[in-house]
Design a protein around this motif. Sequence first.
Motif, PDB file in Angstrom:
ATOM      1  N   MET A   1       0.838  -1.192   0.000  1.00  0.00           N
ATOM      2  CA  MET A   1       0.000   0.000   0.000  1.00  0.00           C
ATOM      3  C   MET A   1       0.876   1.247   0.000  1.00  0.00           C
ATOM      4  SD  MET A   1      -2.830   1.467  -0.145  1.00  0.00           S
ATOM      5  CE  MET A   1      -3.665  -0.107  -0.230  1.00  0.00           C
ATOM      6  N   TYR A   2       0.553   2.200  -0.870  1.00  0.00           N
ATOM      7  CA  TYR A   2       1.361   3.407  -1.017  1.00  0.00           C
ATOM      8  C   TYR A   2       0.988   4.416   0.069  1.00  0.00           C
ATOM      9  CZ  TYR A   2       4.047   6.964  -3.505  1.00  0.00           C
ATOM     10  OH  TYR A   2       4.973   7.909  -3.857  1.00  0.00           O
ATOM     11  N   LEU A   3       1.980   4.871   0.805  1.00  0.00           N
ATOM     12  CA  LEU A   3       1.774   5.842   1.867  1.00  0.00           C
ATOM     13  C   LEU A   3       2.205   7.218   1.374  1.00  0.00           C
ATOM     14  CD1 LEU A   3       0.988   6.395   4.817  1.00  0.00           C
ATOM     15  CD2 LEU A   3       3.374   5.941   5.436  1.00  0.00           C
ATOM     16  N   LEU A   4       1.264   8.152   1.315  1.00  0.00           N
ATOM     17  CA  LEU A   4       1.562   9.495   0.828  1.00  0.00           C
ATOM     18  C   LEU A   4       2.284  10.301   1.898  1.00  0.00           C
ATOM     19  CD1 LEU A   4      -1.840  10.399  -0.904  1.00  0.00           C
ATOM     20  CD2 LEU A   4       0.215   9.444  -1.967  1.00  0.00           C
ATOM     21  N   ASP A   5       3.147  11.210   1.441  1.00  0.00           N
ATOM     22  CA  ASP A   5       3.806  12.142   2.356  1.00  0.00           C
ATOM     23  C   ASP A   5       3.455  13.563   1.937  1.00  0.00           C
ATOM     24  OD1 ASP A   5       5.410  12.652   0.102  1.00  0.00           O
ATOM     25  OD2 ASP A   5       6.986  11.270   0.773  1.00  0.00           O
ATOM     26  N   GLN A   6       4.299  14.525   2.232  1.00  0.00           N
ATOM     27  CA  GLN A   6       3.981  15.916   1.933  1.00  0.00           C
ATOM     28  C   GLN A   6       4.057  16.245   0.446  1.00  0.00           C
ATOM     29  OE1 GLN A   6       6.688  14.870   3.431  1.00  0.00           O
ATOM     30  NE2 GLN A   6       8.505  15.897   2.603  1.00  0.00           N
ATOM     31  N   ARG A   7       4.681  15.382  -0.338  1.00  0.00           N
ATOM     32  CA  ARG A   7       4.771  15.626  -1.774  1.00  0.00           C
ATOM     33  C   ARG A   7       3.389  15.459  -2.418  1.00  0.00           C
ATOM     34  NH1 ARG A   7       8.910  11.284  -3.581  1.00  0.00           N
ATOM     35  NH2 ARG A   7       7.707  10.170  -1.968  1.00  0.00           N
ATOM     36  N   ILE A   8       3.069  16.315  -3.382  1.00  0.00           N
ATOM     37  CA  ILE A   8       1.764  16.249  -4.050  1.00  0.00           C
ATOM     38  C   ILE A   8       1.884  15.323  -5.252  1.00  0.00           C
ATOM     39  CG2 ILE A   8      -0.149  17.597  -4.997  1.00  0.00           C
ATOM     40  CD1 ILE A   8       0.508  18.269  -2.120  1.00  0.00           C
ATOM     41  N   ILE A   9       1.884  14.026  -4.982  1.00  0.00           N
ATOM     42  CA  ILE A   9       1.976  13.008  -6.036  1.00  0.00           C
ATOM     43  C   ILE A   9       1.108  11.821  -5.651  1.00  0.00           C
ATOM     44  CG2 ILE A   9       4.317  13.658  -6.755  1.00  0.00           C
ATOM     45  CD1 ILE A   9       5.331  11.258  -5.113  1.00  0.00           C
ATOM     46  N   PHE A  10       0.758  11.014  -6.660  1.00  0.00           N
ATOM     47  CA  PHE A  10       0.043   9.766  -6.444  1.00  0.00           C
ATOM     48  C   PHE A  10       0.729   8.668  -7.254  1.00  0.00           C
ATOM     49  CE2 PHE A  10      -3.304  12.840  -5.477  1.00  0.00           C
ATOM     50  CZ  PHE A  10      -3.855  12.295  -4.334  1.00  0.00           C
ATOM     51  N   PRO A  11       0.641   7.427  -6.796  1.00  0.00           N
ATOM     52  CA  PRO A  11       1.174   6.318  -7.592  1.00  0.00           C
ATOM     53  C   PRO A  11       0.290   6.064  -8.810  1.00  0.00           C
ATOM     54  CG  PRO A  11      -0.025   5.468  -5.709  1.00  0.00           C
ATOM     55  CD  PRO A  11       0.029   6.955  -5.545  1.00  0.00           C
ATOM     56  N   PRO A  12       0.762   5.284  -9.788  1.00  0.00           N
ATOM     57  CA  PRO A  12      -0.088   4.944 -10.932  1.00  0.00           C
ATOM     58  C   PRO A  12      -1.380   4.274 -10.468  1.00  0.00           C
ATOM     59  CG  PRO A  12       2.194   4.279 -11.311  1.00  0.00           C
ATOM     60  CD  PRO A  12       2.100   4.679  -9.869  1.00  0.00           C
ATOM     61  N   VAL A  13      -2.490   4.643 -11.087  1.00  0.00           N
ATOM     62  CA  VAL A  13      -3.782   4.106 -10.638  1.00  0.00           C
ATOM     63  C   VAL A  13      -3.867   2.600 -10.820  1.00  0.00           C
ATOM     64  CG1 VAL A  13      -4.976   6.285 -11.044  1.00  0.00           C
ATOM     65  CG2 VAL A  13      -4.867   4.582 -12.877  1.00  0.00           C
ATOM     66  N   GLN A  14      -3.071   2.056 -11.729  1.00  0.00           N
ATOM     67  CA  GLN A  14      -3.098   0.607 -11.957  1.00  0.00           C
ATOM     68  C   GLN A  14      -2.560  -0.172 -10.758  1.00  0.00           C
ATOM     69  OE1 GLN A  14      -1.901   2.880 -14.098  1.00  0.00           O
ATOM     70  NE2 GLN A  14      -3.408   2.743 -15.768  1.00  0.00           N
ATOM     71  N   SER A  15      -1.920   0.537  -9.811  1.00  0.00           N
ATOM     72  CA  SER A  15      -1.389  -0.141  -8.632  1.00  0.00           C
ATOM     73  C   SER A  15      -2.413  -0.243  -7.503  1.00  0.00           C
ATOM     74  CB  SER A  15      -0.131   0.579  -8.127  1.00  0.00           C
ATOM     75  OG  SER A  15      -0.418   1.906  -7.727  1.00  0.00           O
ATOM     76  N   ALA A  16      -3.622   0.212  -7.728  1.00  0.00           N
ATOM     77  CA  ALA A  16      -4.680   0.080  -6.721  1.00  0.00           C
ATOM     78  C   ALA A  16      -4.994  -1.395  -6.484  1.00  0.00           C
ATOM     79  CB  ALA A  16      -5.933   0.815  -7.177  1.00  0.00           C
ATOM     80  N   ASP A  17      -5.460  -1.718  -5.274  1.00  0.00           N
ATOM     81  CA  ASP A  17      -5.801  -3.114  -4.992  1.00  0.00           C
ATOM     82  C   ASP A  17      -7.131  -3.471  -5.651  1.00  0.00           C
ATOM     83  OD1 ASP A  17      -7.896  -2.234  -3.346  1.00  0.00           O
ATOM     84  OD2 ASP A  17      -6.834  -2.628  -1.480  1.00  0.00           O
TER      85      ASP A  17
END
Length: 214
Positions: free
Chosen positions: A1-17
């Motif tokens: 699971m991708y944990l967001l930090d202060q950076r305004i970014i998201f992982p590729p949507v294809q990596s969703a569970d």
Amino acid sequence: MYLLDQRIIFPPVQSADEDGLLAIGGDLSTERLLLAYRQGIFPWYNEDEPICWWCPDPRFVLFPGELKVSKSMKSLLKNNSFTFSVNTAFAEVIENCKTTYREGQHGTWISPDVQKAYTTLHEKGFAHSAEAWLDGKLVGGLYGIRLGDVFFGESMFSHVSNASKFAFIKYIQQLQQENVRLIDCQVYTAHLQSLGAKMIGRDSFIKILQDLIV
């Protein structure tokens, strides 16, 4: 699971569970929310949980030209059974979406932080509300985000039978006149399916967003 930090970014949507959960954490800043919607991602979580970001596959959407209006609703629309307005009561709409009881649902995901974030989006011209009034009283409505030719629906409420459906249909008809070509309904509901919403693949959904959000 991708944990967001202060950076305004998201992982590729294809990596969703398999349920569509993509990432957790981050914040509800205007910059992050707008980036999320542009990429087909939306927040949805309980107040006592970290922020959860979703991009399910398939995606539940409505193409305005495929809107289904029943005979009974056509009669309500023709008779102007309710008074319709846009962006005249955003704060009241989101508050009602938060507090209106829904059968089988306990609590609400619309926390004070969510209210504040989307009210800020409204003040900046990105979040919009549509309202249905009866005898001068707000009895139904919905709110969501408009980016380019896409409207991302967030929530709706109704205190009188067919009030939210009236507001929804009137608003979709107005958005169609404004060249909006896609309504994101996010996740399945029988109510929206009856109005013409359907499932499409996530890849198709993302491609449409890329074409319609400049």
